[in-house]
Scaffold this motif. Structure first.
Motif, PDB file in Angstrom:
ATOM      1  N   GLU A  84       0.841  -1.203   0.000  1.00  0.00           N
ATOM      2  CA  GLU A  84       0.000   0.000   0.000  1.00  0.00           C
ATOM      3  C   GLU A  84       0.873   1.248   0.000  1.00  0.00           C
ATOM      4  N   GLN A  85       0.557   2.204  -0.888  1.00  0.00           N
ATOM      5  CA  GLN A  85       1.311   3.451  -0.940  1.00  0.00           C
ATOM      6  C   GLN A  85       0.705   4.496  -0.013  1.00  0.00           C
ATOM      7  N   LEU A  86       1.601   5.186   0.698  1.00  0.00           N
ATOM      8  CA  LEU A  86       1.211   6.246   1.625  1.00  0.00           C
ATOM      9  C   LEU A  86       2.022   7.481   1.310  1.00  0.00           C
ATOM     10  N   SER A  87       1.393   8.639   1.267  1.00  0.00           N
ATOM     11  CA  SER A  87       2.114   9.907   1.174  1.00  0.00           C
ATOM     12  C   SER A  87       2.086  10.523   2.564  1.00  0.00           C
ATOM     13  N   LEU A  88       3.271  10.699   3.148  1.00  0.00           N
ATOM     14  CA  LEU A  88       3.386  11.147   4.532  1.00  0.00           C
ATOM     15  C   LEU A  88       4.184  12.436   4.618  1.00  0.00           C
ATOM     16  N   THR A  89       3.868  13.239   5.617  1.00  0.00           N
ATOM     17  CA  THR A  89       4.662  14.421   5.939  1.00  0.00           C
ATOM     18  C   THR A  89       5.183  14.281   7.367  1.00  0.00           C
ATOM     19  N   VAL A  90       6.290  14.949   7.649  1.00  0.00           N
ATOM     20  CA  VAL A  90       6.879  14.912   8.988  1.00  0.00           C
ATOM     21  C   VAL A  90       5.884  15.500   9.979  1.00  0.00           C
ATOM     22  N   GLY A  91       5.695  14.828  11.099  1.00  0.00           N
ATOM     23  CA  GLY A  91       4.793  15.312  12.138  1.00  0.00           C
ATOM     24  C   GLY A  91       3.358  14.848  11.998  1.00  0.00           C
ATOM     25  N   GLN A  92       3.053  14.233  10.879  1.00  0.00           N
ATOM     26  CA  GLN A  92       1.701  13.716  10.654  1.00  0.00           C
ATOM     27  C   GLN A  92       1.440  12.527  11.578  1.00  0.00           C
ATOM     28  N   GLN A  93       0.190  12.359  11.972  1.00  0.00           N
ATOM     29  CA  GLN A  93      -0.197  11.214  12.792  1.00  0.00           C
ATOM     30  C   GLN A  93       0.114   9.931  12.025  1.00  0.00           C
ATOM     31  N   ALA A  94       0.430   8.862  12.728  1.00  0.00           N
ATOM     32  CA  ALA A  94       0.782   7.588  12.106  1.00  0.00           C
ATOM     33  C   ALA A  94      -0.341   7.079  11.211  1.00  0.00           C
ATOM     34  N   ALA A  95       0.039   6.563  10.050  1.00  0.00           N
ATOM     35  CA  ALA A  95      -0.915   5.943   9.134  1.00  0.00           C
ATOM     36  C   ALA A  95      -0.965   4.455   9.435  1.00  0.00           C
ATOM     37  N   ASP A  96      -2.155   3.873   9.397  1.00  0.00           N
ATOM     38  CA  ASP A  96      -2.357   2.454   9.689  1.00  0.00           C
ATOM     39  C   ASP A  96      -2.357   1.659   8.394  1.00  0.00           C
ATOM     40  N   VAL A  97      -1.471   0.662   8.318  1.00  0.00           N
ATOM     41  CA  VAL A  97      -1.404  -0.217   7.151  1.00  0.00           C
ATOM     42  C   VAL A  97      -1.282  -1.645   7.654  1.00  0.00           C
ATOM     43  N   GLY A  99      -2.220  -3.388  10.215  1.00  0.00           N
ATOM     44  CA  GLY A  99      -1.802  -3.642  11.593  1.00  0.00           C
ATOM     45  C   GLY A  99      -0.486  -2.980  11.969  1.00  0.00           C
ATOM     46  N   LEU A 100       0.051  -2.143  11.071  1.00  0.00           N
ATOM     47  CA  LEU A 100       1.282  -1.420  11.347  1.00  0.00           C
ATOM     48  C   LEU A 100       1.021   0.078  11.353  1.00  0.00           C
ATOM     49  N   ALA A 101       1.710   0.786  12.221  1.00  0.00           N
ATOM     50  CA  ALA A 101       1.626   2.246  12.286  1.00  0.00           C
ATOM     51  C   ALA A 101       2.884   2.799  11.626  1.00  0.00           C
ATOM     52  N   VAL A 102       2.702   3.627  10.590  1.00  0.00           N
ATOM     53  CA  VAL A 102       3.825   4.157   9.814  1.00  0.00           C
ATOM     54  C   VAL A 102       3.901   5.668  10.018  1.00  0.00           C
ATOM     55  N   THR A 103       5.080   6.150  10.420  1.00  0.00           N
ATOM     56  CA  THR A 103       5.293   7.563  10.700  1.00  0.00           C
ATOM     57  C   THR A 103       6.542   8.037   9.972  1.00  0.00           C
ATOM     58  N   LEU A 104       6.469   9.205   9.352  1.00  0.00           N
ATOM     59  CA  LEU A 104       7.629   9.821   8.727  1.00  0.00           C
ATOM     60  C   LEU A 104       8.343  10.669   9.768  1.00  0.00           C
ATOM     61  N   ASP A 105       9.571  10.283  10.113  1.00  0.00           N
ATOM     62  CA  ASP A 105      10.332  10.998  11.139  1.00  0.00           C
ATOM     63  C   ASP A 105      11.073  12.202  10.573  1.00  0.00           C
ATOM     64  N   SER A 106      11.722  12.033   9.406  1.00  0.00           N
ATOM     65  CA  SER A 106      12.479  13.145   8.841  1.00  0.00           C
ATOM     66  C   SER A 106      12.761  12.929   7.362  1.00  0.00           C
ATOM     67  N   VAL A 107      12.972  14.068   6.670  1.00  0.00           N
ATOM     68  CA  VAL A 107      13.360  14.063   5.263  1.00  0.00           C
ATOM     69  C   VAL A 107      14.512  15.043   5.117  1.00  0.00           C
ATOM     70  N   THR A 108      15.636  14.576   4.575  1.00  0.00           N
ATOM     71  CA  THR A 108      16.770  15.450   4.291  1.00  0.00           C
ATOM     72  C   THR A 108      17.139  15.292   2.820  1.00  0.00           C
ATOM     73  N   ASP A 109      18.161  16.005   2.381  1.00  0.00           N
ATOM     74  CA  ASP A 109      18.616  15.894   1.000  1.00  0.00           C
ATOM     75  C   ASP A 109      19.143  14.500   0.672  1.00  0.00           C
ATOM     76  N   SER A 110      19.612  13.773   1.682  1.00  0.00           N
ATOM     77  CA  SER A 110      20.242  12.480   1.422  1.00  0.00           C
ATOM     78  C   SER A 110      19.472  11.265   1.930  1.00  0.00           C
ATOM     79  N   GLU A 111      18.494  11.462   2.847  1.00  0.00           N
ATOM     80  CA  GLU A 111      17.806  10.298   3.412  1.00  0.00           C
ATOM     81  C   GLU A 111      16.399  10.626   3.886  1.00  0.00           C
ATOM     82  N   VAL A 112      15.618   9.539   4.014  1.00  0.00           N
ATOM     83  CA  VAL A 112      14.252   9.617   4.536  1.00  0.00           C
ATOM     84  C   VAL A 112      14.151   8.605   5.665  1.00  0.00           C
TER      85      VAL A 112
END
Length: 121
Positions: A84-97, A99-112
């Motif tokens: 399942e594809q999720l579009s996430l932003t930093v600070g957004q509440q966890a998305a449920d996929v 039975g898993l909670a997916v959270t975007l912690d950070s995005v930089t020029d070199s890593e996600v």
């Protein structure tokens, strides 16, 4: 009445050896359940932090599912988790996929960096 103290007594060697082997088996099972390409993982029993490298085909197999970095644009990351594809932003509440909670912690020029946890974990 006789009181016997167990203080200072060590368990038999076979008991200590069995405990050591059980601990090693658990550690090996945890490490075997996690692999990655273009990403690094830091996993516990119920959660993993996956750091995807940007600009490569980055994916990781963790907690019994595959997680893949699809794309990033500005501070939005599109992640595929368990198909399942999720579009996430930093600070957004966890998305449920699944039975898993997916959270975007950070995005930089070199890593996600993404946190994937079992719900309740």
């Amino acid at each position: 009445m006789t009181n016997r103290s167990l203080a200072g007594k060590t368990p038999p060697t076979s008991t200590r050896l069995a405990g050591l082997l059980a601990g090693l088996a658990l550690g090996a099972a945890l490490l075997a359940g996690c692999s990655s390409e273009g990403a690094s993982t830091d996993c516990g029993l119920d959660a993993c932090t996956v750091t995807f490298d940007r600009g490569v085909d980055a994916r990781a197999n963790i907690l019994g599912v595959e997680a893949r970095l699809v794309e990033t644009q500005d501070d939005v990351a599109t992640i595929e988790v368990a198909g399942e594809q999720l579009s996430l932003t930093v600070g957004q509440q966890a998305a449920d996929v699944g039975g898993l909670a997916v959270t975007l912690d950070s995005v930089t020029d070199s890593e996600v960096k993404v946190r994937i946890a079992r719900n309740g974990g």
